[in-house]
Design a protein around this motif. Structure first.
Motif, mmCIF file in Angstrom:
data_model
loop_
_atom_site.group_PDB
_atom_site.id
_atom_site.type_symbol
_atom_site.label_atom_id
_atom_site.label_comp_id
_atom_site.label_asym_id
_atom_site.label_seq_id
_atom_site.Cartn_x
_atom_site.Cartn_y
_atom_site.Cartn_z
ATOM 1 N N PRO A 1 0.824 -1.212 0.000
ATOM 2 C CA PRO A 1 0.000 0.000 0.000
ATOM 3 C C PRO A 1 0.861 1.267 0.000
ATOM 4 O O PRO A 1 2.004 1.255 0.459
ATOM 5 N N ARG A 2 0.299 2.318 -0.502
ATOM 6 C CA ARG A 2 1.033 3.594 -0.550
ATOM 7 C C ARG A 2 1.598 3.955 0.821
ATOM 8 O O ARG A 2 0.911 3.882 1.845
ATOM 9 N N GLY A 3 2.887 4.283 0.831
ATOM 10 C CA GLY A 3 3.545 4.655 2.069
ATOM 11 C C GLY A 3 4.054 3.494 2.887
ATOM 12 O O GLY A 3 4.642 3.694 3.958
ATOM 13 N N ALA A 4 3.873 2.254 2.416
ATOM 14 C CA ALA A 4 4.300 1.068 3.158
ATOM 15 C C ALA A 4 5.234 0.220 2.298
ATOM 16 O O ALA A 4 5.090 0.152 1.076
ATOM 17 N N GLY A 5 6.180 -0.441 2.941
ATOM 18 C CA GLY A 5 7.077 -1.335 2.221
ATOM 19 C C GLY A 5 7.834 -0.619 1.114
ATOM 20 O O GLY A 5 8.473 0.422 1.333
ATOM 21 N N ARG A 6 7.717 -1.153 -0.095
ATOM 22 C CA ARG A 6 8.432 -0.586 -1.246
ATOM 23 C C ARG A 6 7.686 0.563 -1.902
ATOM 24 O O ARG A 6 8.238 1.224 -2.791
ATOM 25 N N SER A 7 6.445 0.785 -1.501
ATOM 26 C CA SER A 7 5.641 1.841 -2.126
ATOM 27 C C SER A 7 5.877 3.169 -1.424
ATOM 28 O O SER A 7 5.689 3.287 -0.212
ATOM 29 N N THR A 8 6.297 4.152 -2.183
ATOM 30 C CA THR A 8 6.642 5.444 -1.609
ATOM 31 C C THR A 8 5.471 6.418 -1.711
ATOM 32 O O THR A 8 4.511 6.186 -2.450
ATOM 33 N N LEU A 9 5.589 7.494 -0.958
ATOM 34 C CA LEU A 9 4.526 8.494 -0.934
ATOM 35 C C LEU A 9 5.158 9.874 -0.826
ATOM 36 O O LEU A 9 6.088 10.088 -0.039
ATOM 37 N N ASP A 10 4.669 10.781 -1.618
ATOM 38 C CA ASP A 10 5.163 12.154 -1.593
ATOM 39 C C ASP A 10 5.041 12.726 -0.182
ATOM 40 O O ASP A 10 3.993 12.580 0.461
ATOM 41 N N PRO A 11 6.096 13.361 0.344
ATOM 42 C CA PRO A 11 6.023 13.923 1.704
ATOM 43 C C PRO A 11 4.877 14.912 1.892
ATOM 44 O O PRO A 11 4.432 15.131 3.023
ATOM 45 N N ALA A 12 4.406 15.505 0.799
ATOM 46 C CA ALA A 12 3.295 16.451 0.919
ATOM 47 C C ALA A 12 1.989 15.758 1.271
ATOM 48 O O ALA A 12 1.045 16.401 1.748
ATOM 49 N N VAL A 13 1.908 14.444 1.039
ATOM 50 C CA VAL A 13 0.701 13.676 1.373
ATOM 51 C C VAL A 13 0.822 13.239 2.831
ATOM 52 O O VAL A 13 1.712 12.464 3.179
ATOM 53 N N THR A 14 -0.042 13.708 3.682
ATOM 54 C CA THR A 14 0.076 13.452 5.120
ATOM 55 C C THR A 14 -0.962 12.479 5.659
ATOM 56 O O THR A 14 -0.927 12.136 6.840
ATOM 57 N N ALA A 15 -1.881 12.013 4.819
ATOM 58 C CA ALA A 15 -2.899 11.066 5.272
ATOM 59 C C ALA A 15 -3.402 10.263 4.079
ATOM 60 O O ALA A 15 -3.338 10.724 2.935
ATOM 61 N N THR A 16 -3.879 9.068 4.358
ATOM 62 C CA THR A 16 -4.471 8.225 3.324
ATOM 63 C C THR A 16 -5.824 7.724 3.811
ATOM 64 O O THR A 16 -6.060 7.628 5.012
ATOM 65 N N THR A 17 -6.703 7.403 2.881
ATOM 66 C CA THR A 17 -8.046 6.944 3.225
ATOM 67 C C THR A 17 -8.316 5.594 2.566
ATOM 68 O O THR A 17 -7.624 5.216 1.608
ATOM 69 N N PRO A 18 -9.325 4.865 3.039
ATOM 70 C CA PRO A 18 -9.703 3.633 2.338
ATOM 71 C C PRO A 18 -10.030 3.879 0.868
ATOM 72 O O PRO A 18 -9.737 3.035 0.015
ATOM 73 N N GLN A 19 -10.615 5.012 0.569
ATOM 74 C CA GLN A 19 -10.931 5.333 -0.824
ATOM 75 C C GLN A 19 -9.658 5.511 -1.655
ATOM 76 O O GLN A 19 -9.611 5.101 -2.815
ATOM 77 N N ASP A 20 -8.626 6.131 -1.051
ATOM 78 C CA ASP A 20 -7.339 6.255 -1.742
ATOM 79 C C ASP A 20 -6.766 4.881 -2.067
ATOM 80 O O ASP A 20 -6.317 4.622 -3.192
ATOM 81 N N HIS A 21 -6.761 4.013 -1.066
ATOM 82 C CA HIS A 21 -6.207 2.677 -1.257
ATOM 83 C C HIS A 21 -7.027 1.884 -2.279
ATOM 84 O O HIS A 21 -6.475 1.136 -3.094
ATOM 85 N N ALA A 22 -8.341 2.029 -2.211
ATOM 86 C CA ALA A 22 -9.205 1.330 -3.167
ATOM 87 C C ALA A 22 -8.895 1.766 -4.591
ATOM 88 O O ALA A 22 -8.824 0.943 -5.521
ATOM 89 N N ALA A 23 -8.713 3.066 -4.778
ATOM 90 C CA ALA A 23 -8.378 3.570 -6.110
ATOM 91 C C ALA A 23 -7.024 3.044 -6.565
ATOM 92 O O ALA A 23 -6.826 2.753 -7.760
ATOM 93 N N ASP A 24 -6.086 2.902 -5.635
ATOM 94 C CA ASP A 24 -4.780 2.333 -5.980
ATOM 95 C C ASP A 24 -4.922 0.886 -6.445
ATOM 96 O O ASP A 24 -4.319 0.477 -7.447
ATOM 97 N N VAL A 25 -5.691 0.094 -5.692
ATOM 98 C CA VAL A 25 -5.876 -1.314 -6.075
ATOM 99 C C VAL A 25 -6.539 -1.406 -7.445
ATOM 100 O O VAL A 25 -6.134 -2.213 -8.295
ATOM 101 N N ALA A 26 -7.553 -0.590 -7.667
ATOM 102 C CA ALA A 26 -8.222 -0.598 -8.969
ATOM 103 C C ALA A 26 -7.238 -0.252 -10.081
ATOM 104 O O ALA A 26 -7.255 -0.863 -11.164
#
Length: 304
Positions: free
Chosen positions: A65-90
């Motif tokens: 998932p974004r921000g975990a393991g090998r997946s990086t996240l822009d420092p400007a992004v300070t929070a993630t939501t289930p909808q964000d993760h769902a869109a990533d999986v899709a």
């Protein structure tokens, strides 16, 4: 022999790493046996190493998932939501050209896949949502929401060790939480082998990114019921009285379905990953049974 192909995908401030574990060469979905998607959160794909090994006859897709393991996240992004993760999986499934998968989601991964089925139900034929940590359908939901808020505040104020010690203490509670639990002194991180040194970073996937939105998430029950997806809610036989097991039971009841019981506990599919041991062989056998539809809806809950 299964071959693993790792890919990356740029997505709205994130670079997602995902894997295709293919027993038969190039990815070629079989309508009779669609690929199996395994999703955790904040756990990375590494946590599914033991479980996926018990599906050598399936194309298995895993991702960080974004921000975990090998997946990086822009420092400007300070929070993630289930909808964000769902869109990533899709986006991952679309990038692979997969029209439909069967899916197993555990913990926050179950929450994120419920959001995926709400938004893109055509992508998932069967979802097994294992112990989603949602307070929405618990009688003590307001206290759990208060706990969740305090965990985030502790992390921001004191760092990872104190927040993790408090987290372990709360999720170890069996049965409903009470005001007395919240009034108890803060646990000593050293009692859990945790340090108190604070390096100042606040990017932990659990406390820093997902905390504010995962536990309070309320799935759209009408959308889930209307979806063509077969949604099954599951818990571990050993963890059914903990927060996530009770949350699973509450969701199953709200959906009017049976609670599917799996062997072991919240991390029952782990075979030593992250120092945790479940029953991955028995867990995989139960998951295969559920996905294939034999006795899938027979949760057989034990008396409580």
């Amino acid at each position: 022999m299964t071959s693993t192909h790792t890919h990356t995908l740029e997505r709205d401030g994130a670079l997602l790493a995902y894997d295709v574990h293919d027993p038969a060469g190039p990815l070629a979905p079989d309508p009779g046996r669609p690929p199996l998607l395994l999703v955790g959160s904040p756990m990375s794909a590494e946590g599914f190493t033991s479980l996926r090994a018990h599906f050598p006859d399936r194309v298995v897709v895993t991702y960080d998932p974004r921000g975990a393991g090998r997946s990086t996240l822009d420092p400007a992004v300070t929070a993630t939501t289930p909808q964000d993760h769902a869109a990533d999986v899709a986006a991952v499934l679309d990038a692979l050209g997969l029209a439909q998968v069967q899916a197993f989601g555990s913990s926050g991964g179950a929450v994120n896949l419920l959001a995926l089925v709400t938004a893109r139900p055509e992508l998932v034929s069967t979802l097994v949502a294992h112990e989603p940590p949602m307070a929405a359908f618990l009688p003590d939901r307001e206290l759990w929401l208060e706990v969740n808020t305090e965990l985030g505040a502790t992390y921001r104020r004191e760092g990872f060790g104190p927040a993790t010690a408090a987290f372990i203490t709360y999720v170890s509670i069996q049965g409903p939480i009470t005001a007395e639990h919240l009034a108890a002194p803060a646990p000593d991180p050293a009692a859990f082998g945790l340090g108190t040194d604070d390096d100042g970073t606040r990017r932990d996937p659990l406390f820093g990114l997902n905390n504010a939105s995962c536990v309070p998430y309320e799935p759209d029950l009408e959308a889930l019921r209307a979806a063509p997806t077969r949604v099954l809610v599951a818990c571990g036989v050993e963890s059914r009285q903990g927060f996530t097991g009770r949350a699973a039971a509450g969701l199953a009841e709200a959906m009017g379905s049976e609670l599917v019981v799996f062997p072991s506990h919240h991390a029952g599919f782990l075979g030593g990953e992250f120092g945790q041991q479940g029953e991955p062989e028995a867990f995989a056998a139960r998951l295969r049974e559920v996905l294939e539809g034999s006795a899938a809806d027979q949760g057989q809950p034990e008396p409580v």
